[in-house]
Structure formats: C-alpha cells, structure tokens
Design a protein around this motif. Structure first.
Motif, PDB file in Angstrom:
ATOM      1  N   ILE A  25      10.273  12.532   6.313  1.00 12.50           N
ATOM      2  CA  ILE A  25       9.284  12.035   5.212  1.00 12.50           C
ATOM      3  C   ILE A  25       9.423  12.676   4.232  1.00 12.50           C
ATOM      4  O   ILE A  25       9.745  12.209   2.846  1.00 12.50           O
ATOM      5  CB  ILE A  25       8.094  11.712   5.961  1.00 12.50           C
ATOM      6  CG1 ILE A  25       8.058  11.066   7.288  1.00 12.50           C
ATOM      7  CG2 ILE A  25       7.253  11.054   4.996  1.00 12.50           C
ATOM      8  CD1 ILE A  25       6.735  10.664   7.803  1.00 12.50           C
TER       9      ILE A  25
ATOM     10  N   ASN B 177       0.597   6.021  10.274  1.00 12.27           N
ATOM     11  CA  ASN B 177       2.062   5.574  10.592  1.00 12.27           C
ATOM     12  C   ASN B 177       2.662   6.578   9.433  1.00 12.27           C
ATOM     13  O   ASN B 177       2.182   7.168   8.606  1.00 12.27           O
ATOM     14  CB  ASN B 177       2.055   4.291  10.521  1.00 12.27           C
ATOM     15  CG  ASN B 177       1.284   3.652   9.207  1.00 12.27           C
ATOM     16  OD1 ASN B 177       1.645   4.089   8.005  1.00 12.27           O
ATOM     17  ND2 ASN B 177       0.525   2.821   9.489  1.00 12.27           N
ATOM     18  N   PRO B 178       3.990   6.408   9.490  1.00 17.26           N
ATOM     19  CA  PRO B 178       4.801   7.273   8.447  1.00 17.26           C
ATOM     20  C   PRO B 178       4.598   6.710   7.099  1.00 17.26           C
ATOM     21  O   PRO B 178       4.618   7.643   6.057  1.00 17.26           O
ATOM     22  CB  PRO B 178       6.095   7.073   8.886  1.00 17.26           C
ATOM     23  CG  PRO B 178       6.290   6.765  10.289  1.00 17.26           C
ATOM     24  CD  PRO B 178       4.987   6.084  10.681  1.00 17.26           C
ATOM     25  N   ASP B 179       4.270   5.388   6.941  1.00 20.72           N
ATOM     26  CA  ASP B 179       3.861   4.884   5.533  1.00 20.72           C
ATOM     27  C   ASP B 179       2.758   5.560   4.989  1.00 20.72           C
ATOM     28  O   ASP B 179       2.733   5.736   3.756  1.00 20.72           O
ATOM     29  CB  ASP B 179       3.772   3.060   5.699  1.00 20.72           C
ATOM     30  CG  ASP B 179       5.180   2.614   6.200  1.00 20.72           C
ATOM     31  OD1 ASP B 179       6.034   2.334   5.524  1.00 20.72           O
ATOM     32  OD2 ASP B 179       5.018   2.144   7.430  1.00 20.72           O
TER      33      ASP B 179
ATOM     34  N   ALA C 113       3.546   9.169   4.009  1.00 21.12           N
ATOM     35  CA  ALA C 113       4.567   8.823   2.656  1.00 21.12           C
ATOM     36  C   ALA C 113       3.645   8.740   1.574  1.00 21.12           C
ATOM     37  O   ALA C 113       3.863   9.311   0.483  1.00 21.12           O
ATOM     38  CB  ALA C 113       5.478   7.922   2.878  1.00 21.12           C
TER      39      ALA C 113
ATOM     40  N   THR D 170       6.478   5.800  -3.080  1.00 22.18           N
ATOM     41  CA  THR D 170       6.420   5.655  -1.783  1.00 22.18           C
ATOM     42  C   THR D 170       7.795   4.442  -1.587  1.00 22.18           C
ATOM     43  O   THR D 170       8.153   4.554  -0.428  1.00 22.18           O
ATOM     44  CB  THR D 170       5.146   5.119  -1.350  1.00 22.18           C
ATOM     45  OG1 THR D 170       4.354   6.071  -1.667  1.00 22.18           O
ATOM     46  CG2 THR D 170       5.148   4.810   0.107  1.00 22.18           C
ATOM     47  N   HIS D 171       7.561   3.400  -2.589  1.00 23.36           N
ATOM     48  CA  HIS D 171       8.508   2.447  -2.159  1.00 23.36           C
ATOM     49  C   HIS D 171       9.911   2.821  -2.468  1.00 23.36           C
ATOM     50  O   HIS D 171      10.786   2.322  -1.437  1.00 23.36           O
ATOM     51  CB  HIS D 171       8.013   1.121  -3.292  1.00 23.36           C
ATOM     52  CG  HIS D 171       9.137   0.280  -3.101  1.00 23.36           C
ATOM     53  ND1 HIS D 171       9.256  -0.622  -2.037  1.00 23.36           N
ATOM     54  CD2 HIS D 171       9.965  -0.364  -4.226  1.00 23.36           C
ATOM     55  CE1 HIS D 171      10.270  -1.649  -2.478  1.00 23.36           C
ATOM     56  NE2 HIS D 171      10.665  -1.503  -3.799  1.00 23.36           N
TER      57      HIS D 171
ATOM     58  N   TYR E  37       9.116   3.498   2.263  1.00 23.20           N
ATOM     59  CA  TYR E  37       8.103   3.304   3.148  1.00 23.20           C
ATOM     60  C   TYR E  37       7.241   2.298   2.225  1.00 23.20           C
ATOM     61  O   TYR E  37       7.655   1.840   0.943  1.00 23.20           O
ATOM     62  CB  TYR E  37       7.319   4.612   3.089  1.00 23.20           C
ATOM     63  CG  TYR E  37       8.284   5.669   3.635  1.00 23.20           C
ATOM     64  CD1 TYR E  37       7.996   5.554   5.139  1.00 23.20           C
ATOM     65  CD2 TYR E  37       8.970   6.547   3.020  1.00 23.20           C
ATOM     66  CE1 TYR E  37       8.694   6.524   5.964  1.00 23.20           C
ATOM     67  CE2 TYR E  37       9.705   7.537   3.965  1.00 23.20           C
ATOM     68  CZ  TYR E  37       9.551   7.481   5.258  1.00 23.20           C
ATOM     69  OH  TYR E  37      10.236   8.656   5.920  1.00 23.20           O
ATOM     70  N   ASN E  38       6.419   1.499   3.074  1.00 22.07           N
ATOM     71  CA  ASN E  38       5.763   0.445   2.548  1.00 22.07           C
ATOM     72  C   ASN E  38       4.442   0.819   1.823  1.00 22.07           C
ATOM     73  O   ASN E  38       3.347   1.320   2.825  1.00 22.07           O
ATOM     74  CB  ASN E  38       5.414  -0.300   3.896  1.00 22.07           C
ATOM     75  CG  ASN E  38       4.984  -1.775   3.124  1.00 22.07           C
ATOM     76  OD1 ASN E  38       4.385  -1.937   2.149  1.00 22.07           O
ATOM     77  ND2 ASN E  38       5.273  -2.981   3.745  1.00 22.07           N
TER      78      ASN E  38
ATOM     79  N   GLY F 245       0.683   1.959   3.845  1.00 27.99           N
ATOM     80  CA  GLY F 245       0.156   3.353   3.316  1.00 27.99           C
ATOM     81  C   GLY F 245      -1.259   3.291   2.728  1.00 27.99           C
ATOM     82  O   GLY F 245      -1.956   4.179   3.080  1.00 27.99           O
TER      83      GLY F 245
END
Length: 235
Positions: free
Chosen positions: A46, A107-109, A112, A186-187, A191-192, A196
């Motif tokens: 990440i 979550n990872p989003d 991030a 982030t995008h 990632y979303n 996030g």
C-alpha cells in the motif's frame, strides 16, 4: 517544523530522485484490524502505491522541491490512532502511521486514503504555509501588545498566542484541501477513496468549533464525494 524525535519501528519506503523505490528491511509484524489483517508486506505494498503516486503528484504540482516520500509505521502499542506528515533531517517528507491507526481501519482503501491525505499535506506545502501564518500573526499580536503597554513575559505570551492563532486560522481549510488532493492520490494509487472515506463514519465528529483543528466530518465527506465525481467514481 516537527522532527522525528521518538522511536519508530520502521518499514521504510522511499521514492528516490531517480524514480526508483527503495525499501529498507524491517522486522516482520502483523496486526489484526477491524476487518482485515495488515502485515509488513501488505503495508509495504500500500505504501509503495500511495508513495509512488504522491511523488508523481508532488512533482507535477511543483509547490515544493522535496518529493522523496518515506512512509513509516509506529508499532508502539501506547501510541493513539494517528497519522501525520513531518520532515526528516534531510527535509524530505515522512508519513507516520501508528499501530492503533492501522488497527482501526477496515480495509486497504481506508489505509490508503489516510496515507494519501497525509501526503497531500506535504504536496500542498501546508507545513511551510502554517509556519508563515504563525510568524505573520505573531508579529501582529506583538504590535498590538506593545500598543497596550505590554513588555517582557507578557509580550512574549502575546506573541505566542498570536502564533497559535495564526496556525489555527487556515487549519480547517488545509484539512479540506488535503482531503481533496488525497482523494486524487488514493484513486491514482489504485484504491477507492469513496470506500476509504467511510473511515469518517467511525470517528468522532469535531463539529464546527471556533479555532478547531478539523472541519466537521460531513464537510470532509462532501469534498471527497465531489472530487470522486470529477474522477468519474460513483458510490
């Protein structure tokens, strides 16, 4: 400017000037968050993606000259959930994410998005701008103090108050600016940001306090939604 003055358990990711990412070895670790597990490898992945995009955006905007990001995780179990951006001894940007912060995301989003937000603070030159605001306000308060006959310790306290007010004047605007650019970073990192930004649903709402450090959560979510729409993202 804040410097690194406390012990970190680092996983270091640096985007070098030549565009090559350098990862410094670190001890293996693993943390269970609310909904997924983050280990050293996951954090590195990440960090690599967000750090790469943050550096690219930093170079594109050209507001600052130092764009070689380092991302660290502080595994101190006593540190509260927090993430912030600072500078290292070489004046390069550092993002610190605490153990508790990692454990609080789902979550990872979200992780991030937190990193992207902090990276945006540097890209937009917020540390330097806050310092300038503090100095200008301290000068104004100093002159006001003199007009009221203050001197010595009283004048020093007035100057200090002025510096504190100067820092706070634009701090909410800085947070919204970082949310906007952080959404883009982030995008672009894959990632979303809409996912996030769900992190705001679980943290206390600071409201719209005078001289508060953060804007209301609703205002922060709104800027993310508006920016995501411009990127072609939908909920």
């Amino acid at each position: 400017m804040r410097r690194l003055t406390f012990l970190l358990f680092p996983l270091v990711l640096t985007a070098c000037s030549a565009g090559v990412l350098r990862v410094q070895p670190a001890a293996e670790w693993s943390l269970d968050s609310d909904a997924f597990q983050v280990d050293a490898a996951a954090f590195r992945d990440i960090s690599r993606q967000v750090g790469d995009e943050a550096r690219a955006e930093c170079l594109r905007q050209a507001k600052v000259n130092n764009c070689d990001f380092t991302i660290l995780v502080d595994l101190n179990p006593r540190a509260s959930a927090n993430a912030f951006q600072t500078l290292d001894e070489d004046d390069q940007p550092v993002i610190i994410v605490t153990r508790a912060m990692i454990q609080s995301v789902q979550n990872p989003d979200e992780l991030a998005f937190v990193m992207g937000h902090e990276a945006a603070h540097h890209v937009l030159g917020h540390i330097a701008r806050q310092s300038e605001n503090a100095q200008e306000s301290a000068v104004i308060f100093n002159e006001l103090g003199k007009l009221h006959g203050e001197g010595g310790e009283d004048l020093e306290r007035t100057q200090k108050l002025g510096a504190e007010v100067g820092v706070q004047v634009n701090v909410k605007a800085f947070e919204l600016e970082a949310d906007q650019l952080g959404t883009i970073i982030t995008h672009n990192a894959g990632y979303n940001p809409l996912v996030g930004a769900k992190y705001f649903d679980r943290i206390p709402d600071p409201g719209d306090q005078f001289l508060g450090t953060h804007p209301p959560n609703a205002a922060r979510v709104q800027i993310v939604l508006e920016t995501a729409k411009q990127l072609g993202l939908t909920q």
